[in-house]
Design an enzyme around this catalytic site. Sequence first.
Site, PDB file in Angstrom:
ATOM      1  N   ASP A  34      13.714  52.617  39.882  1.00  0.00           N
ATOM      2  CA  ASP A  34      12.701  51.832  39.165  1.00  0.00           C
ATOM      3  C   ASP A  34      12.135  50.684  39.999  1.00  0.00           C
ATOM      4  OD1 ASP A  34      14.902  50.201  39.224  1.00  0.00           O
ATOM      5  OD2 ASP A  34      14.850  49.667  37.106  1.00  0.00           O
ATOM      6  N   GLU A  35      12.232  50.775  41.315  1.00  0.00           N
ATOM      7  CA  GLU A  35      11.760  49.671  42.153  1.00  0.00           C
ATOM      8  C   GLU A  35      11.082  50.218  43.413  1.00  0.00           C
ATOM      9  OE1 GLU A  35      13.607  45.799  44.506  1.00  0.00           O
ATOM     10  OE2 GLU A  35      14.735  46.739  42.891  1.00  0.00           O
TER      11      GLU A  35
END
Length: 390
Positions: free
Chosen positions: A95-96
């Site tokens: 998620d990054e």
Amino acid sequence: MNSFFASVEQQLDPMIRGRPVAITAMENEKGCCVAASYEAKAFGVKTGTSVGDARRLCPGIVFLPSRHRLYVRFNLRVAAVLDRYAELERIRSVDEFQIGLSGETSGLDGARALVTTLKQAVAVEVGECLRFSAGIGPNHLLAKIAGKLEKPNGFQWLSAENMPERIAHLALDDLPGISRSMKARLMRARVYDVEALCRLDPRHARLIWRSVEGERFVRMLQGMQIEIAPTKRGGYGNSKVLAPDLRRPREAYLVSRWLIEKAAARLRRDGRVAGSFSLHLSPLDAPRWARSVKTAATQDTAEFLRINRTLWIEAWPRISRVQLLGIGVQLGDVDMLDNRIGDLLAPLAPAERSTGERASAAVDFINQRFGAGTITFGVNKPHPGFFERG
């Protein structure tokens, strides 16, 4: 990405949009939440909250099992959008993302305009429920910290103009990479807050960390651009928090065999051998048991299974009458197969595979072609979890 796992589920199911949602590691009341939507976070539900506590905090919460492979597919869809509009340097986690800025976007106004464009593109092309918070900084550490300052759907920046005052309100362990033990070490060195850490002599930080990583960390806090150091693979392991019906030692032993097969297959996939094997057992209400054994460098699954059985026999008097909360296996001291010297007694030429290693590779080939578990090394007990679902 903001509450990424829950947002993906809300994107796929309009019926749960706007409702509190929690993603769980296990599908029972004994599990915990690995992610929560912002609607659930408003009630105090967060990562690590038990299912029972989450239900008490938020009576209307929706629990869904984790589907990590699904989230990876959405990760790649988001990455494709970002890479089309900007220079995507790294997918740092599920998620990054890390984006390099240049030209007009290297100024604050240009960066802000780019963030607006990216937010709109992700919403249109991936899903309206998928939102992210962007952080801008002169290096990846300050950009990461800035990205956490305003959630959800925020935008913040850090530079010499507003540092360290802009993050002075944060606790030391709010910073990425500062664990509870590292915070205690900093406190013993009389570094009590973020401002003091930012003003620390980087050479002093090296002594506190007992590693060059301390100097790197403080120099990045001070705005210096330092490249991410390449990581070196230290081993191949699997660990598992056991479901209640698999906590009896005989069942847990079969799960350990399954974990070894998975780890050894990854070892061979990367062309490596391991020179040690470790087993970790975590009983309920009893001391943890762990052993590590050195072995001739190998990638033979059967050899690791033999060592595993020997260690379970050694542990049996301690664990036979208790339940096991978790188990872990680790193949360590890894090196490339091509670097392995020959063995006159085997006999094996340098980098040559043994009979057992060739048999293991044949099993890999068949399982890749016809599906995982088509062939196994005897009886095991699959325990799919967070990373196998979806």
